[in-house]
Every structure is written in C-alpha cells, then in structure tokens.
Design an enzyme around this catalytic site. Structure first.
Site, PDB file in Angstrom:
ATOM      1  N   SER A  16     -24.287 -45.641  -0.214  1.00 40.02           N
ATOM      2  CA  SER A  16     -24.243 -46.189   1.153  1.00 40.02           C
ATOM      3  C   SER A  16     -25.201 -45.419   2.071  1.00 40.02           C
ATOM      4  O   SER A  16     -25.829 -46.013   2.953  1.00 40.02           O
ATOM      5  CB  SER A  16     -22.812 -46.183   1.709  1.00 40.02           C
ATOM      6  OG  SER A  16     -22.366 -44.876   1.947  1.00 40.02           O
ATOM      7  N   LYS A  64     -31.818 -27.666 -17.596  1.00 36.95           N
ATOM      8  CA  LYS A  64     -32.087 -28.152 -16.235  1.00 36.95           C
ATOM      9  C   LYS A  64     -33.586 -28.123 -15.911  1.00 36.95           C
ATOM     10  O   LYS A  64     -34.113 -29.035 -15.279  1.00 36.95           O
ATOM     11  CB  LYS A  64     -31.313 -27.290 -15.211  1.00 36.95           C
ATOM     12  CG  LYS A  64     -31.398 -27.836 -13.795  1.00 36.95           C
ATOM     13  CD  LYS A  64     -30.808 -26.884 -12.773  1.00 36.95           C
ATOM     14  CE  LYS A  64     -29.320 -26.998 -12.642  1.00 36.95           C
ATOM     15  NZ  LYS A  64     -28.906 -28.194 -11.876  1.00 36.95           N
ATOM     16  N   ILE A  92     -29.573 -28.319  -7.412  1.00 37.32           N
ATOM     17  CA  ILE A  92     -31.029 -28.351  -7.609  1.00 37.32           C
ATOM     18  C   ILE A  92     -31.470 -26.989  -8.151  1.00 37.32           C
ATOM     19  O   ILE A  92     -31.031 -25.945  -7.665  1.00 37.32           O
ATOM     20  CB  ILE A  92     -31.743 -28.646  -6.266  1.00 37.32           C
ATOM     21  CG1 ILE A  92     -31.261 -29.965  -5.654  1.00 37.32           C
ATOM     22  CG2 ILE A  92     -33.254 -28.649  -6.438  1.00 37.32           C
ATOM     23  CD1 ILE A  92     -31.648 -31.225  -6.387  1.00 37.32           C
ATOM     24  N   HIS A 108     -23.543 -33.487   3.884  1.00 35.95           N
ATOM     25  CA  HIS A 108     -22.244 -33.157   3.296  1.00 35.95           C
ATOM     26  C   HIS A 108     -21.135 -33.528   4.288  1.00 35.95           C
ATOM     27  O   HIS A 108     -21.245 -33.221   5.480  1.00 35.95           O
ATOM     28  CB  HIS A 108     -22.197 -31.645   2.975  1.00 35.95           C
ATOM     29  CG  HIS A 108     -20.929 -31.256   2.309  1.00 35.95           C
ATOM     30  ND1 HIS A 108     -20.690 -31.491   0.969  1.00 35.95           N
ATOM     31  CD2 HIS A 108     -19.796 -30.685   2.795  1.00 35.95           C
ATOM     32  CE1 HIS A 108     -19.473 -31.057   0.668  1.00 35.95           C
ATOM     33  NE2 HIS A 108     -18.913 -30.569   1.749  1.00 35.95           N
TER      34      HIS A 108
HETATM   35  C1  GRF Z   1     -21.458 -38.831   1.189  1.00 35.57           C
HETATM   36  O1  GRF Z   1     -20.214 -38.609   1.792  1.00 35.57           O
HETATM   37  C2  GRF Z   1     -22.329 -37.612   1.305  1.00 35.57           C
HETATM   38  O2  GRF Z   1     -22.096 -36.865   2.461  1.00 35.57           O
HETATM   39  C3  GRF Z   1     -21.927 -36.809   0.097  1.00 35.57           C
HETATM   40  O3  GRF Z   1     -21.711 -37.759  -0.897  1.00 35.57           O
HETATM   41  C4  GRF Z   1     -21.322 -39.001  -0.320  1.00 35.57           C
HETATM   42  C5  GRF Z   1     -22.220 -40.058  -0.864  1.00 35.57           C
HETATM   43  O4  GRF Z   1     -21.803 -41.340  -0.492  1.00 35.57           O
HETATM   44  N1  GRF Z   1     -22.920 -35.818  -0.225  1.00 35.57           N
HETATM   45  P1  GRF Z   1     -22.762 -42.585  -0.740  1.00 35.57           P
HETATM   46  O5  GRF Z   1     -23.092 -42.628  -2.228  1.00 35.57           O
HETATM   47  O6  GRF Z   1     -23.994 -42.389   0.097  1.00 35.57           O
HETATM   48  O7  GRF Z   1     -21.980 -43.799  -0.318  1.00 35.57           O
END
Ligand code: GRF
Length: 192
Positions: A16, A64, A92, A108
């Site tokens: 999303s 990795k 990463i 985050h």
């Molecule tokens: C989001 O809440 C982002 O902050 C976290 O992972 C989630 C990803 O959601 N790092 P989406 O796949 O973008 O819907």
C-alpha cells in the site's frame, strides 16, 4: 523540476505504501520494484502500474552479499540513486549500504526507538500506549535503528480496535512517506 531521478522501492508484502508513492506527484521516476517474496501482492500492483519488477528468492543465493550483488547489478543498469523501503522485511547489508550511503530510507509504523521490528502497531497497541505514530529514517545495518528524518504522532482513540488503529496508521503513512521523499529529493537537487 526534473522528474528524472531514478529510484527503486523495496517491498515484501501488500504494497500500500508502494502504491501511494507511485501515485504521488514526486520529483523522481520509480524505475524498479525489488521484492524478496515470490507471491507478494505488491508484485501484481507494480505490474498493473507498469513498474518493472525484480523478484528474487534470497535463499537461492549463497549469502546476503551475493543476493545484494545481484540487486546492485540490476539497480546500476537503470542508474538508481535512491532506495525507499516500504515494508521490506529484510535487513540491508554492507553491499548496498556502502554504495547507497544516506540514500536508503525506511518507514516504520511506530515512534522509534519504541517498538522496532515486526508487528510494531500491535506491539504499541498491546502495550496500551496513548500515543503512537510513524517514523521515517535513514537505514543502517540495524533493525529500524538509523537516524530519524521525520516522525508524526498519532493518538490512540479510547476503545479503538487494533484494526482501526492500523488503518489510521497506514492512512498517515501514505501521506507522510511521499511528502518526506519529495523533501529529500528536493534538498538533494538544491545542493547541486
Ligand atoms: C508499513 O506499515 C510500513 O511502515 C512497514 O511495513 C508496512 C508495509 O505495509 N515498514 P504495505 O506493504 O506498504 O501496505
């Protein structure tokens, strides 16, 4: 302003945030989605939006470094300058960090340093905090430990369910992340 700065988005899940970034009017071109989960819904989203995808299974690489070398090779081909992580569920490593110094950004869903790692919204909800929020930060080798760029607070409503809180957090993310990306790209173009 030039829209030509090539950037890549890394994601592992729903996508999303990926969608929100692609739909925003940003001073960059999203030239690649990098995904490490073969069946992630974000892949379909990218295809529908005509964004080229690089889907790799990290388990097929020796380590990795080898996995990231392959990514780097593909990113270089299209001259990617920035990497935006959007739900990319993998740390990463040095291979990418060294090349993209201060050019890898993550979002985050908590007020870091509180609740790093997986299920951050649920962690905060279970803790019963009255205020949670979102953090955008530079990526380093740690788990959600890089220097903060921007945070936005979100009060938890009394009686709110985890689902409702999650929806509000995501809505805020979809607004905030493109805004911060635009600012970073602008700062960079002003320095030149
Ligand atoms: C989001 O809440 C982002 O902050 C976290 O992972 C989630 C990803 O959601 N790092 P989406 O796949 O973008 O819907």
């Amino acid at each position: 302003m030039s829209k030509n700065t090539p950037v890549a988005i890394f994601a592992s899940g729903t996508g999303s945030n990926f969608e929100a970034i692609v739909q925003a009017d940003l001073p960059c071109e999203i030239v690649m989605l990098v995904c490490d989960k073969l069946n992630a819904p974000v892949i379909e989203k990218a295809k529908n939006m005509n964004i080229p995808t690089l889907v790799l299974n990290p388990k097929r690489f020796l380590n990795k470094a080898a996995y990231e070398e392959k990514i780097l090779f593909e990113l270089k081909k299209v001259q990617v300058e920035w990497i935006f992580l959007a739900g990319y569920m993998r740390l990463i490593g040095d291979t990418l960090l060294e090349i993209f110094d201060k050019r890898i950004i993550n979002i985050h869903p908590s007020l870091l340093p509180e609740f790093p790692g997986k299920d951050a919204i649920q962690q905060a909800f279970n803790e019963g905090v009255s205020i949670t929020g979102i953090s955008v930060h530079y990526v380093d080798e740690g788990m959600d430990t890089g220097t903060l760029i921007r945070q936005e607070k979100l009060p938890v409503h009394p009686g709110e369910t985890l689902k409702e809180l999650t929806e509000r957090i995501h809505k805020l993310e979809h607004k905030l992340y493109p805004e911060v990306i635009a600012e970073l790209l602008l700062q960079k173009s002003n320095r030149h």
